[in-house]
Design a protein around this motif. Sequence first.
Motif, mmCIF file in Angstrom:
data_model
loop_
_atom_site.group_PDB
_atom_site.id
_atom_site.type_symbol
_atom_site.label_atom_id
_atom_site.label_comp_id
_atom_site.label_asym_id
_atom_site.label_seq_id
_atom_site.Cartn_x
_atom_site.Cartn_y
_atom_site.Cartn_z
ATOM 1 N N ASN A 64 0.820 -1.218 0.000
ATOM 2 C CA ASN A 64 0.000 0.000 0.000
ATOM 3 C C ASN A 64 0.850 1.264 0.000
ATOM 4 O O ASN A 64 0.575 2.219 0.717
ATOM 5 C CB ASN A 64 -0.952 0.001 1.197
ATOM 6 N N GLY A 65 1.913 1.243 -0.805
ATOM 7 C CA GLY A 65 2.768 2.417 -0.932
ATOM 8 C C GLY A 65 3.734 2.634 0.216
ATOM 9 O O GLY A 65 4.443 3.634 0.243
ATOM 10 N N ARG A 66 3.767 1.706 1.172
ATOM 11 C CA ARG A 66 4.681 1.814 2.315
ATOM 12 C C ARG A 66 5.805 0.792 2.159
ATOM 13 O O ARG A 66 5.560 -0.368 1.826
ATOM 14 C CB ARG A 66 3.970 1.541 3.643
ATOM 15 N N ILE A 67 7.023 1.230 2.412
ATOM 16 C CA ILE A 67 8.186 0.358 2.350
ATOM 17 C C ILE A 67 8.272 -0.392 3.667
ATOM 18 O O ILE A 67 8.270 0.209 4.736
ATOM 19 C CB ILE A 67 9.463 1.177 2.088
ATOM 20 N N LYS A 68 8.338 -1.717 3.577
ATOM 21 C CA LYS A 68 8.359 -2.578 4.767
ATOM 22 C C LYS A 68 9.680 -3.332 4.839
ATOM 23 O O LYS A 68 10.313 -3.588 3.821
ATOM 24 C CB LYS A 68 7.218 -3.607 4.707
ATOM 25 N N GLY A 69 10.062 -3.699 6.073
ATOM 26 C CA GLY A 69 11.257 -4.504 6.274
ATOM 27 C C GLY A 69 12.443 -3.734 6.809
ATOM 28 O O GLY A 69 13.562 -4.238 6.809
ATOM 29 N N LEU A 70 12.200 -2.515 7.284
ATOM 30 C CA LEU A 70 13.273 -1.668 7.800
ATOM 31 C C LEU A 70 13.073 -1.385 9.282
ATOM 32 O O LEU A 70 11.945 -1.359 9.766
ATOM 33 C CB LEU A 70 13.295 -0.333 7.046
ATOM 34 N N ASP A 71 14.168 -1.137 9.981
ATOM 35 C CA ASP A 71 14.080 -0.708 11.375
ATOM 36 C C ASP A 71 13.494 0.697 11.444
ATOM 37 O O ASP A 71 13.536 1.460 10.467
ATOM 38 C CB ASP A 71 15.458 -0.737 12.037
ATOM 39 N N ALA A 72 12.983 1.049 12.617
ATOM 40 C CA ALA A 72 12.218 2.289 12.822
ATOM 41 C C ALA A 72 12.866 3.567 12.269
ATOM 42 O O ALA A 72 12.199 4.293 11.526
ATOM 43 C CB ALA A 72 11.879 2.459 14.299
ATOM 44 N N PRO A 73 14.126 3.879 12.584
ATOM 45 C CA PRO A 73 14.643 5.172 12.091
ATOM 46 C C PRO A 73 14.664 5.255 10.565
ATOM 47 O O PRO A 73 14.240 6.251 9.984
ATOM 48 C CB PRO A 73 16.064 5.244 12.653
ATOM 49 N N LEU A 74 15.128 4.198 9.909
ATOM 50 C CA LEU A 74 15.206 4.205 8.453
ATOM 51 C C LEU A 74 13.810 4.099 7.832
ATOM 52 O O LEU A 74 13.527 4.721 6.812
ATOM 53 C CB LEU A 74 16.104 3.061 7.969
ATOM 54 N N ASP A 75 12.936 3.341 8.482
ATOM 55 C CA ASP A 75 11.549 3.237 8.034
ATOM 56 C C ASP A 75 10.919 4.628 7.963
ATOM 57 O O ASP A 75 10.290 4.983 6.965
ATOM 58 C CB ASP A 75 10.762 2.337 8.993
ATOM 59 N N LYS A 76 11.101 5.416 8.998
ATOM 60 C CA LYS A 76 10.515 6.759 9.026
ATOM 61 C C LYS A 76 11.124 7.656 7.952
ATOM 62 O O LYS A 76 10.410 8.383 7.266
ATOM 63 C CB LYS A 76 10.686 7.391 10.403
ATOM 64 N N LEU A 77 12.453 7.580 7.788
ATOM 65 C CA LEU A 77 13.114 8.421 6.784
ATOM 66 C C LEU A 77 12.642 8.104 5.363
ATOM 67 O O LEU A 77 12.485 9.012 4.549
ATOM 68 C CB LEU A 77 14.632 8.244 6.857
ATOM 69 N N LEU A 78 12.411 6.839 5.076
ATOM 70 C CA LEU A 78 12.015 6.466 3.718
ATOM 71 C C LEU A 78 10.508 6.562 3.475
ATOM 72 O O LEU A 78 10.083 6.862 2.364
ATOM 73 C CB LEU A 78 12.505 5.054 3.389
ATOM 74 N N ASN A 79 9.712 6.317 4.499
ATOM 75 C CA ASN A 79 8.263 6.379 4.312
ATOM 76 C C ASN A 79 7.680 7.760 4.565
ATOM 77 O O ASN A 79 6.609 8.075 4.058
ATOM 78 C CB ASN A 79 7.573 5.332 5.190
ATOM 79 N N ASP A 80 8.376 8.570 5.334
ATOM 80 C CA ASP A 80 7.938 9.940 5.613
ATOM 81 C C ASP A 80 9.121 10.889 5.455
ATOM 82 O O ASP A 80 9.558 11.510 6.430
ATOM 83 C CB ASP A 80 7.367 10.034 7.033
#
Length: 128
Positions: A64-80
Amino acid sequence: KEKVEDILNGFSGELMDTYISINAGMQGMNKQEQYILKAAMGIEAFLQKATGGKVALSDITVENGRIKGLDAPLDKLLNDPGQNQTYLDYRADILAIKNYERMQGNGLLGGFSARYAVDGQTIRTVSV
């Protein structure tokens, strides 16, 4: 040996670009495939550095347009990423790569690797 590896790692992107541009098998790739391949190599290098080698492009999914499989800090940087152009570009590349994989049923990186040897001041390709 470690110093040589560090130097080669510093030039790995340029070496791979050269390899891609002269490889006869690559000549049949369309511009989109060449873009996806180069983007995937860049994302692999970014993920290697950003995660200390814990996450590869193959570990990432998009839902659904969200990148999955990353730890929290990198997840936030790439998804937001907000207005951070670097992370906007990484995000766009990941989405394009995963979309290509979904549409074509495969990734382009699997068949491409190269090894280089240093002999004095000469760098040569030993295997592809």
